[in-house]
Design an enzyme around this catalytic site. Structure first.
Site, PDB file in Angstrom:
ATOM      1  N   LEU A   1      27.083 -74.230 -12.470  1.00 53.25           N
ATOM      2  CA  LEU A   1      27.535 -75.176 -13.124  1.00 53.25           C
ATOM      3  C   LEU A   1      27.223 -75.556 -14.374  1.00 53.25           C
ATOM      4  O   LEU A   1      27.395 -76.702 -14.798  1.00 53.25           O
ATOM      5  CB  LEU A   1      28.130 -76.042 -12.001  1.00 53.25           C
ATOM      6  CG  LEU A   1      29.068 -75.753 -10.937  1.00 53.25           C
ATOM      7  CD1 LEU A   1      28.660 -77.388  -9.674  1.00 53.25           C
ATOM      8  CD2 LEU A   1      29.828 -75.277 -11.424  1.00 53.25           C
TER       9      LEU A   1
ATOM     10  N   HIS B   1      26.916 -75.602 -18.986  1.00 52.17           N
ATOM     11  CA  HIS B   1      27.046 -75.388 -19.227  1.00 52.17           C
ATOM     12  C   HIS B   1      26.401 -74.089 -20.764  1.00 52.17           C
ATOM     13  O   HIS B   1      25.255 -74.667 -20.793  1.00 52.17           O
ATOM     14  CB  HIS B   1      27.403 -76.418 -20.828  1.00 52.17           C
ATOM     15  CG  HIS B   1      28.161 -77.909 -20.010  1.00 52.17           C
ATOM     16  ND1 HIS B   1      27.642 -78.541 -19.216  1.00 52.17           N
ATOM     17  CD2 HIS B   1      29.474 -78.363 -20.818  1.00 52.17           C
ATOM     18  CE1 HIS B   1      28.584 -79.560 -18.943  1.00 52.17           C
ATOM     19  NE2 HIS B   1      29.200 -79.363 -19.340  1.00 52.17           N
TER      20      HIS B   1
ATOM     21  N   MET C   1      17.647 -77.358 -17.689  1.00 49.10           N
ATOM     22  CA  MET C   1      17.894 -75.786 -17.270  1.00 49.10           C
ATOM     23  C   MET C   1      17.327 -74.798 -18.065  1.00 49.10           C
ATOM     24  O   MET C   1      16.856 -73.658 -17.089  1.00 49.10           O
ATOM     25  CB  MET C   1      18.831 -75.970 -16.269  1.00 49.10           C
ATOM     26  CG  MET C   1      19.806 -77.196 -15.476  1.00 49.10           C
ATOM     27  SD  MET C   1      18.423 -77.308 -14.622  1.00 49.10           S
ATOM     28  CE  MET C   1      18.273 -75.284 -13.196  1.00 49.10           C
ATOM     29  N   GLU C   2      17.197 -74.619 -19.250  1.00 46.87           N
ATOM     30  CA  GLU C   2      16.869 -73.568 -20.140  1.00 46.87           C
ATOM     31  C   GLU C   2      15.647 -73.190 -20.154  1.00 46.87           C
ATOM     32  O   GLU C   2      15.309 -72.800 -19.740  1.00 46.87           O
ATOM     33  CB  GLU C   2      17.547 -74.183 -21.386  1.00 46.87           C
ATOM     34  CG  GLU C   2      19.143 -73.528 -21.728  1.00 46.87           C
ATOM     35  CD  GLU C   2      19.780 -74.564 -20.569  1.00 46.87           C
ATOM     36  OE1 GLU C   2      21.599 -74.841 -20.881  1.00 46.87           O
ATOM     37  OE2 GLU C   2      19.773 -75.906 -20.563  1.00 46.87           O
TER      38      GLU C   2
ATOM     39  N   ASP D   1       7.605 -58.104 -12.998  1.00 48.34           N
ATOM     40  CA  ASP D   1       8.172 -56.736 -12.751  1.00 48.34           C
ATOM     41  C   ASP D   1       6.746 -55.859 -13.160  1.00 48.34           C
ATOM     42  O   ASP D   1       6.783 -54.308 -13.794  1.00 48.34           O
ATOM     43  CB  ASP D   1       9.650 -56.197 -13.667  1.00 48.34           C
ATOM     44  CG  ASP D   1       9.541 -55.679 -13.729  1.00 48.34           C
ATOM     45  OD1 ASP D   1      10.117 -55.069 -12.167  1.00 48.34           O
ATOM     46  OD2 ASP D   1      10.681 -54.832 -14.868  1.00 48.34           O
TER      47      ASP D   1
END
Length: 165
Positions: A74, A76, A112-113, A127
């Site tokens: 959700l 953007h 969020m970014e 990794d």
């Protein structure tokens, strides 16, 4: 307080930000990967069997911030103006730290970014070092600072973090 990502019937929705005014927004997040002694030695000596882990982790962090709208259902999709990544090695605690700062002029925030950038960067570091061994622990990852928008400045102190905003 109601959740903004739910409609009146409780179904998930993407928040409509079309009526919001675009403002300069900035978010900073940080986190670490705790390493085993063997992984710490590989990182401190410049890498492991896969090459330089820091460089690839920094690129991964930028890519994670840029692709947040694709990864979080959700969120953007945002046209970011800048993504800055910093790294810090704490040999005493064997912690590989990443800090991601994201800036844009827009209608919705960039926390969020920043959080996704740190998380993905640390996963890339994992990794890169897992060929040495898998004894690593991811996190925590935290928001340190959010500026702009309706709520203004939000700052969360983290005494252990090498960066204080």
């Amino acid at each position: 307080m109601s959740l903004t990502h739910l409609d009146p019937e409780g179904r998930p929705v993407m928040v409509d930000v079309s009526a919001k005014t675009a403002t300069k927004r900035r978010a900073v997040a940080a986190g670490y990967l705790a390493l085993s002694p063997e992984c710490a030695e590989a990182l401190a000596s410049g890498g492991g069997p896969k090459g330089d882990p820091w460089t690839v982790a920094r690129i991964g962090a930028i890519g994670g911030a840029k692709r947040t709208g694709d990864l979080i259902p959700l969120a953007h999709p945002l046209a970011l103006d800048a993504v800055t990544v910093a790294q810090h090695w704490d040999p005493e605690l064997r912690r590989a730290w990443l800090r991601v700062e994201v800036v844009l002029e827009g209608r919705t925030g960039v926390e969020m970014e920043a959080l996704t950038g740190v998380s993905l960067g640390l996963l890339v570091l994992y990794d890169m070092l897992k060929a040495v061994n898998h004894r690593m622990e991811l996190g925590p990852v935290r928001l340190l600072l959010k500026e702009g928008g309706r709520r203004g400045r939000i700052q969360e102190p983290w005494p252990d973090c090498p960066w204080q905003e």
